[in-house]
Structure formats: structure tokens, C-alpha cells
Design an enzyme around this catalytic site. Structure first.
Site, PDB file in Angstrom:
ATOM      1  N   GLY A  11       0.818  -1.205   0.000  1.00  0.00           N
ATOM      2  CA  GLY A  11       0.000   0.000   0.000  1.00  0.00           C
ATOM      3  C   GLY A  11       0.852   1.254   0.000  1.00  0.00           C
ATOM      4  O   GLY A  11       2.067   1.207   0.189  1.00  0.00           O
ATOM      5  N   VAL A  12       0.192   2.401  -0.163  1.00  0.00           N
ATOM      6  CA  VAL A  12       0.929   3.659  -0.284  1.00  0.00           C
ATOM      7  C   VAL A  12       1.555   4.092   1.042  1.00  0.00           C
ATOM      8  O   VAL A  12       2.658   4.658   1.069  1.00  0.00           O
ATOM      9  CB  VAL A  12       0.013   4.769  -0.846  1.00  0.00           C
ATOM     10  CG1 VAL A  12      -1.122   5.100   0.123  1.00  0.00           C
ATOM     11  CG2 VAL A  12       0.820   6.022  -1.187  1.00  0.00           C
ATOM     12  N   SER A  14       2.776   2.348   3.721  1.00  0.00           N
ATOM     13  CA  SER A  14       4.023   1.659   4.056  1.00  0.00           C
ATOM     14  C   SER A  14       5.112   1.978   3.036  1.00  0.00           C
ATOM     15  O   SER A  14       6.302   2.026   3.371  1.00  0.00           O
ATOM     16  CB  SER A  14       3.803   0.147   4.159  1.00  0.00           C
ATOM     17  OG  SER A  14       3.383  -0.405   2.928  1.00  0.00           O
ATOM     18  N   MET A  33       4.999  -9.325   4.745  1.00  0.00           N
ATOM     19  CA  MET A  33       4.587 -10.400   5.649  1.00  0.00           C
ATOM     20  C   MET A  33       3.567 -11.285   4.945  1.00  0.00           C
ATOM     21  O   MET A  33       2.442 -10.864   4.699  1.00  0.00           O
ATOM     22  CB  MET A  33       4.000  -9.818   6.933  1.00  0.00           C
ATOM     23  CG  MET A  33       5.019  -9.200   7.849  1.00  0.00           C
ATOM     24  SD  MET A  33       4.254  -8.315   9.241  1.00  0.00           S
ATOM     25  CE  MET A  33       4.000  -6.715   8.484  1.00  0.00           C
ATOM     26  N   CYS A  99      -3.573  -8.291  15.273  1.00  0.00           N
ATOM     27  CA  CYS A  99      -2.560  -8.368  14.217  1.00  0.00           C
ATOM     28  C   CYS A  99      -1.332  -7.538  14.570  1.00  0.00           C
ATOM     29  O   CYS A  99      -0.193  -7.970  14.374  1.00  0.00           O
ATOM     30  CB  CYS A  99      -3.136  -7.856  12.898  1.00  0.00           C
ATOM     31  SG  CYS A  99      -3.726  -9.155  11.805  1.00  0.00           S
ATOM     32  N   GLY A 123       3.397   1.805   8.170  1.00  0.00           N
ATOM     33  CA  GLY A 123       2.691   2.965   7.639  1.00  0.00           C
ATOM     34  C   GLY A 123       1.568   3.464   8.520  1.00  0.00           C
ATOM     35  O   GLY A 123       0.720   4.234   8.055  1.00  0.00           O
ATOM     36  N   CYS A 196      -7.693  -7.786   8.467  1.00  0.00           N
ATOM     37  CA  CYS A 196      -6.240  -7.609   8.519  1.00  0.00           C
ATOM     38  C   CYS A 196      -5.500  -8.694   7.743  1.00  0.00           C
ATOM     39  O   CYS A 196      -5.609  -9.872   8.067  1.00  0.00           O
ATOM     40  CB  CYS A 196      -5.799  -7.622   9.980  1.00  0.00           C
ATOM     41  SG  CYS A 196      -4.049  -7.425  10.243  1.00  0.00           S
TER      42      CYS A 196
END
EC number: 2.8.1.13
Length: 359
Positions: A11-12, A14, A33, A99, A123, A196
Site C-alpha cells: 500500500g501507499v 508503508s 509479511m 494483528c 505505515g 487484517c
């Protein structure tokens, strides 16, 4: 300069976290992960392969090493089993909070430390503050609309000390601009929704795949039968849509106000403050975890009973069994056993726990 392992989710947020760490001159490695690959064919979009590709592309753009860390077995043991057992027992668990404690800053942090890294960066829209005594606090994110500190409520001190949140001081539009400045492949990628690490899978579809339907009666607060439900695990307190019972009162809907596990009955009532079971002031919170200094005596602080809820003033009283008696000054709608209650003071995340009972 530090040696940092960045959890790249594809994603943006992280991606920008990694870019900022590189820009500051740290020794950075990106890692995805690998927690869930949907071998059981749960209906829905589980785009883990696309996410790995996006994360790898970001690492390549930044010129950093990229790894895929296989945590599938630990995710099954610590998250999926917890999630399913919670729903089977009639509560509504929160996998996202677990998580963070068990995966990102649990087994993933353990992996990072074993590999010689000093920190794990993510992030998250949260902030970290190092104190003079060597301890670390977690604070709400600067972007009040995106603040994700609630999801870190069960973090412990050793986890907080090794955590970094590079996006925490920024507003979401700023993060997008940084992504464009670095020409990151994820700059225009939409934010992910869903469970998650599982992807865009509806919780009802996920549960139906593992927990068999157990139909029963829907009753009102007086015990009158109004209809049938498909299984108590598919409903949550305060739910207004999806139970299939129309209210006889114009403009006032029926909402879920309780579950009778022994009778396998779903209880609905009118969506108003006077309805028994819908609003509560007192609760018992267990599985208590403190980020830094624990609350050891009766004290007035702020509690956030769910994500997107506002912080509310409460009195917390520690009990001998390690749990907390939590009394909200204003009655709260649909406090739900299994959900997380996060505690704050002046924007600092004190800790959190799990609602066990409400009244």
C-alpha cells in the site's frame, strides 16, 4: 543511522514509510509479511500476489533489499484461530488490533531483531515519542481523520521502543504527495479495506466458510418471536441492517441489542437510548495491556470504545484479578464484548483491553 526493517504491505502508506527512512539515510530493508494465501477458497478478493508485486516494485524503486517473510502458520495460530473461536463463543473479536500486537510487532518484530535490525517501521498513522528515561510513548496520529493509534492499543513497551511510524506526523494528502515525489508505483493505489492481511473478504463470507450456520429465533426485548436468524456469530450489537426484521414504528429501526447463547436467540429493540441493552455505562475490561506506565489506582482518563468513535471520559478502577472496571460518564451505544477499549490521556495512548461484559 539505524538498521530498519519496513513492513511493506503493498500500500501507499508503508511505501512512503520506507521512502522516508531511505531519505533520512537509514539502512533500510523492505519485507512483505506473507500471512494468508486463501488456500481454503474463501469467497472474495485476496490480492496477496498483487500486493507482493507492488511491495517488490517499491523496494526496487527505492533501491533497497526486499524479502518475503513467511508467517502463515503463526497467523493461523494467533489470528485466525482467535477470530473464529471468538465468534463461536458469541463475542465480536477485533483481528486488526491483535494483528499489530501478535504479528507486525510480535513475530515480525522478533524476526527483525534476530536479523540484526533495530526497528520495525510501518505505515500507521500514529506517532512515537522517546522519553528521557529511555521508554517510549505512542501518541495519536497528526491526521485526526486517519489516526490509527487505536489499533495499537494492546502494544507493550518493548514493542513500542522498537517501532517507528514515519507517516504519523503527516496528513493523508501529504503522504500521497510524498509518494508522487518519489515516483512510487503505489502512489495512486487505493487504500485497502477488509480483514487484517486477508484482503477484501466480507467477514460474513469468511465466517460462513469456517463456522456453520446455526439458525434460531429473533425476538424483541419482551421475548416475542419476530423472525429467524442464520447464526448469532453473523450479527453484532448495534447492527441496524441485515437482520431482516422490519420495525413497526415509522422512522425508528430495530437494531441488535443482545444475544442469548443458551436459547440461540438474537434480541432486537428500537434504536433509541431507552431500549434495554443498547446503551451502557459500566463495563469490565480484561486482557489489559499498558504501553508505558500502568494505571494502578482509580483514575479519570479517556476511553475510545471502537475505531472511529470519539474519546470519552471514564473512570477506570484496577481490580485484583488484573482487569479494569470502566465507567463511562456518558452512556455509550453498543459496547460490545470482544471489542477493544483503548485508553488515552492528552493524546497519549496509555494502553487498552478487551470488553468482557457491559451493563
Amino acid at each position: 543511522m539505524a538498521k530498519i526493517l519496513v513492513g511493506l504491505s503493498g500500500g501507499v502508506d508503508s511505501s512512503v514509510a520506507a521512502a522516508l527512512m531511505v531519505e533520512q539515510g537509514h539502512e533500510v530493508v523492505g519485507a512483505y509479511m506473507k500471512n494468508w494465501i486463501n488456500t481454503d477458497n474463501v469467497p472474495g478478493d485476496c490480492p496477496w500476489e498483487n500486493d507482493v508485486d507492488d511491495a517488490h516494485a517499491v523496494a526496487k524503486k527505492l533501491g533497497i533489499e526486499f524479502r518475503v517473510v513467511d508467517l502463515i502458520d503463526q497467523y493461523q495460530d494467533r489470528i485466525v484461530d482467535y477470530l473464529l473461536e471468538g465468534y463461536r463463543s458469541g463475542i465480536t473479536p477485533n483481528p486488526d488490533v491483535y494483528c499489530n500486537r501478535e504479528m507486525k510487532f510480535g513475530v515480525f518484530l522478533d524476526y527483525a531483531l534476530s536479523q540484526g535490525f533495530e526497528y520495525v517501521a510501518t505505515g500507521h498513522y500514529a506517532r512515537k515519542r522517546d522519553r528521557a528515561d529511555g521508554s517510549a510513548d505512542i501518541l495519536r496520529g497528526a491526521d485526526t481523520n486517519k489516526d490509527q493509534s487505536y489499533f495499537l492499543a494492546l502494544m507493550e513497551q518493548h514493542q513500542a521502543k522498537h517501532a517507528l511510524f514515519p507517516c504519523g506526523e503527516m496528513q493523508k494528502p501529504e503522504v500521497r504527495e510524498v509518494a508522487k515525489r518519489f515516483e512510487l508505483p503505489t502512489a495512486q493505489k487505493k487504500d485497502s479495506q477488509g480483514i487484517c492481511f486477508i484482503g477484501n473478504v466480507k467477514m460474513s463470507d469468511f465466517l460462513r466458510h469456517y463456522v456453520p450456520d446455526r439458525p434460531g429465533n429473533i425476538v424483541d426485548t419482551e421475548g416475542k418471536r419476530l423472525g429467524r436468524h442464520k447464526g448469532l456469530h453473523l450479527y453484532t450489537l448495534g447492527q441496524r441492517k441485515g437482520h431482516g426484521v422490519a420495525s413497526p414504528r415509522d422512522g425508528v429501526a430495530y437494531v441488535v441489542v443482545g444475544k442469548d447463547l443458551k436459547k440461540n436467540e438474537l434480541i432486537v429493540g428500537y434504536n433509541e437510548e431507552s431500549t434495554p441493552g443498547l446503551y451502557a455505562s459500566k463495563s469490565v475490561v480484561g486482557t489489559v495491556s499498558w504501553v508505558n506506565k500502568p494505571v494502578t489506582a482509580r483514575r479519570k482518563i479517556e476511553a475510545q470504545p471502537r475505531y472511529r468513535a470519539k474519546g470519552e471520559p471514564v473512570w477506570v478502577s484496577p481490580r485484583e484479578d488484573g482487569k479494569l472496571d470502566v465507567e463511562f460518564i456518558r452512556p455509550q451505544r453498543a459496547l460490545t464484548p470482544g471489542q477493544i477499549c483503548a485508553f488515552y490521556e492528552n493524546g497519549v495512548l496509555l494502553g487498552g483491553g478487551v470488553f468482557e461484559s457491559v451493563e
